[in-house]
Scaffold this motif. Structure first.
Motif, PDB file in Angstrom:
ATOM      1  N   VAL A 178     -23.002   7.911  -4.944  1.00 32.85           N
ATOM      2  CA  VAL A 178     -21.837   7.795  -3.983  1.00 32.85           C
ATOM      3  C   VAL A 178     -22.076   8.093  -2.747  1.00 32.85           C
ATOM      4  N   GLN A 179     -23.064   8.857  -2.298  1.00 34.69           N
ATOM      5  CA  GLN A 179     -23.515   8.814  -0.690  1.00 34.69           C
ATOM      6  C   GLN A 179     -24.237   7.568  -0.479  1.00 34.69           C
ATOM      7  N   ARG A 180     -24.863   6.781  -1.328  1.00 37.82           N
ATOM      8  CA  ARG A 180     -25.312   5.466  -0.953  1.00 37.82           C
ATOM      9  C   ARG A 180     -24.095   4.531  -0.796  1.00 37.82           C
ATOM     10  N   LEU A 181     -23.332   4.447  -1.740  1.00 43.12           N
ATOM     11  CA  LEU A 181     -22.236   3.366  -1.462  1.00 43.12           C
ATOM     12  C   LEU A 181     -21.233   3.559  -0.523  1.00 43.12           C
ATOM     13  N   THR A 182     -21.255   5.022   0.009  1.00 49.52           N
ATOM     14  CA  THR A 182     -20.325   5.126   1.168  1.00 49.52           C
ATOM     15  C   THR A 182     -21.074   4.976   2.523  1.00 49.52           C
ATOM     16  N   SER A 183     -22.495   5.621   2.464  1.00 49.62           N
ATOM     17  CA  SER A 183     -23.241   5.067   3.768  1.00 49.62           C
ATOM     18  C   SER A 183     -23.351   3.683   4.027  1.00 49.62           C
ATOM     19  N   ASP A 184     -23.409   2.973   3.272  1.00 53.85           N
ATOM     20  CA  ASP A 184     -23.869   1.524   3.228  1.00 53.85           C
ATOM     21  C   ASP A 184     -22.507   0.583   3.378  1.00 53.85           C
ATOM     22  N   GLY A 185     -21.321   1.379   3.313  1.00 57.20           N
ATOM     23  CA  GLY A 185     -20.064   0.465   3.545  1.00 57.20           C
ATOM     24  C   GLY A 185     -19.420  -0.027   2.208  1.00 57.20           C
ATOM     25  N   THR A 186     -20.011   0.134   1.092  1.00 60.44           N
ATOM     26  CA  THR A 186     -19.456  -0.597   0.120  1.00 60.44           C
ATOM     27  C   THR A 186     -18.364   0.104  -0.761  1.00 60.44           C
ATOM     28  N   LEU A 187     -18.167   1.524  -0.477  1.00 56.16           N
ATOM     29  CA  LEU A 187     -17.335   2.180  -0.899  1.00 56.16           C
ATOM     30  C   LEU A 187     -16.699   3.073   0.198  1.00 56.16           C
ATOM     31  N   ARG A 188     -15.472   3.185   0.130  1.00 56.45           N
ATOM     32  CA  ARG A 188     -14.673   4.301   1.243  1.00 56.45           C
ATOM     33  C   ARG A 188     -13.500   4.875   0.215  1.00 56.45           C
ATOM     34  N   ILE A 189     -13.676   6.339   0.298  1.00 54.61           N
ATOM     35  CA  ILE A 189     -12.799   7.007  -0.436  1.00 54.61           C
ATOM     36  C   ILE A 189     -11.587   7.459   0.433  1.00 54.61           C
ATOM     37  N   VAL A 190     -10.294   7.006   0.077  1.00 52.09           N
ATOM     38  CA  VAL A 190      -9.203   7.469   0.912  1.00 52.09           C
ATOM     39  C   VAL A 190      -7.811   7.621   0.212  1.00 52.09           C
ATOM     40  N   ALA A 191      -7.060   8.389   0.698  1.00 48.05           N
ATOM     41  CA  ALA A 191      -5.462   8.390   0.043  1.00 48.05           C
ATOM     42  C   ALA A 191      -4.698   7.339   0.382  1.00 48.05           C
ATOM     43  N   LEU A 192      -4.097   6.928  -0.584  1.00 47.97           N
ATOM     44  CA  LEU A 192      -3.103   5.672  -0.647  1.00 47.97           C
ATOM     45  C   LEU A 192      -1.845   6.135  -1.198  1.00 47.97           C
ATOM     46  N   CYS A 193      -0.956   5.356  -0.603  1.00 44.82           N
ATOM     47  CA  CYS A 193       0.277   5.604  -0.749  1.00 44.82           C
ATOM     48  C   CYS A 193       1.086   4.248  -0.891  1.00 44.82           C
ATOM     49  N   ASN A 194       2.135   4.269  -1.444  1.00 45.39           N
ATOM     50  CA  ASN A 194       3.143   3.141  -1.462  1.00 45.39           C
ATOM     51  C   ASN A 194       4.030   3.428  -0.284  1.00 45.39           C
ATOM     52  N   PRO A 195       4.077   2.314   0.641  1.00 46.06           N
ATOM     53  CA  PRO A 195       5.036   2.524   1.628  1.00 46.06           C
ATOM     54  C   PRO A 195       6.548   2.268   1.361  1.00 46.06           C
ATOM     55  N   LEU A 196       6.636   1.627   0.397  1.00 47.06           N
ATOM     56  CA  LEU A 196       8.195   1.426   0.078  1.00 47.06           C
ATOM     57  C   LEU A 196       8.742   2.646  -0.530  1.00 47.06           C
ATOM     58  N   THR A 197       7.959   3.382  -1.255  1.00 48.08           N
ATOM     59  CA  THR A 197       8.512   4.846  -1.560  1.00 48.08           C
ATOM     60  C   THR A 197       8.862   5.950  -0.410  1.00 48.08           C
ATOM     61  N   LEU A 198       8.416   5.429   0.701  1.00 51.41           N
ATOM     62  CA  LEU A 198       8.368   6.499   1.974  1.00 51.41           C
ATOM     63  C   LEU A 198       9.580   5.778   2.550  1.00 51.41           C
ATOM     64  N   GLY A 199      10.215   4.436   2.147  1.00 52.37           N
ATOM     65  CA  GLY A 199      11.409   3.934   3.039  1.00 52.37           C
ATOM     66  C   GLY A 199      10.649   3.068   4.054  1.00 52.37           C
ATOM     67  N   HIS A 200       9.735   2.640   4.282  1.00 51.17           N
ATOM     68  CA  HIS A 200       9.029   1.750   4.994  1.00 51.17           C
ATOM     69  C   HIS A 200       9.110   0.417   4.510  1.00 51.17           C
ATOM     70  N   VAL A 245       7.869 -10.168   3.169  1.00 48.90           N
ATOM     71  CA  VAL A 245       8.469  -9.005   3.200  1.00 48.90           C
ATOM     72  C   VAL A 245       8.324  -8.509   1.771  1.00 48.90           C
ATOM     73  N   LEU A 246       7.218  -7.717   1.404  1.00 44.64           N
ATOM     74  CA  LEU A 246       7.424  -7.238  -0.091  1.00 44.64           C
ATOM     75  C   LEU A 246       8.857  -6.281  -0.273  1.00 44.64           C
ATOM     76  N   THR A 247       9.340  -6.748  -1.432  1.00 45.00           N
ATOM     77  CA  THR A 247      10.456  -6.058  -1.888  1.00 45.00           C
ATOM     78  C   THR A 247      10.341  -5.041  -3.030  1.00 45.00           C
ATOM     79  N   ARG A 248       9.172  -5.304  -3.717  1.00 41.66           N
ATOM     80  CA  ARG A 248       8.611  -4.440  -4.567  1.00 41.66           C
ATOM     81  C   ARG A 248       7.275  -4.474  -4.692  1.00 41.66           C
ATOM     82  N   LEU A 249       6.484  -3.285  -4.935  1.00 39.65           N
ATOM     83  CA  LEU A 249       5.260  -3.293  -5.262  1.00 39.65           C
ATOM     84  C   LEU A 249       4.747  -2.925  -6.484  1.00 39.65           C
TER      85      LEU A 249
END
Length: 161
Positions: free
Chosen positions: A40-62, A133-137
């Motif tokens: 995991v350290q190798r994959l993140t340090s070489d840019g292959t992997l990035r661990i992030v939190a994601l959300c569906n913007p449509l559920t937030l009213g965006h 414009v996305l109407t549903r994801l």
């Protein structure tokens, strides 16, 4: 750098739950926790992997929009770099085909989308913008490109610049 089956499975496991522990992944994969940690350290340090939190913007009213930009008089790379600091833009990618740049954005509402489009139209080099414009994801951010050999890098690189 090449990825192997263990790397692919790590990416898949983290894609399902980015908070999975190294111990849990090691148990699932039948390898040591140290092996998981190092990979995991190798994959993140070489840019292959990035661990992030994601959300569906449509559920937030965006709004969630995809924009295809065509560039004239400047290079697509120069235009793409000029868009990097626009906060509501979450992804910018260069394309091969009839359009030059792919933009994903999450404006709060249609008024903010109009503001974004105005800003893009004022950007030097932007010749045209096609909008969707996305109407549903239904599915997003579940990229499985490393699941099999289709995710391997071609000889000679070709990564992000």
């Amino acid at each position: 750098m090449a990825v192997d089956e263990i790397d692919r499975r790590l990416v898949e496991l983290l894609g399902e739950d980015g908070r999975r522990t190294f111990t849990e992944m090691a148990s699932i994969l039948g390898v040591s926790e140290g092996t998981v940690r190092a990979r995991v350290q190798r994959l993140t340090s070489d840019g292959t992997l990035r661990i992030v939190a994601l959300c569906n913007p449509l559920t937030l009213g965006h709004q969630s929009v995809r924009l295809l930009l065509t560039v004239r008089k400047l290079t697509p790379r120069a235009v793409a770099r000029s868009l990097e600091n626009i906060p509501m833009i979450g992804q910018i990618a260069l394309l091969a085909g009839s359009h030059d740049i792919w933009v994903e954005a999450t404006p709060r509402d249609l008024g903010q989308l109009a503001d974004l489009l105005d800003e893009l139209r004022r950007t030097p080099g932007v010749a045209s913008i096609d909008q969707a414009v996305l109407t549903r994801l239904y599915k997003d951010y579940s990229w499985t490109g490393l699941r099999d050999l289709s995710g391997e890098r071609a000889q000679g690189g070709g990564g992000v610049s």
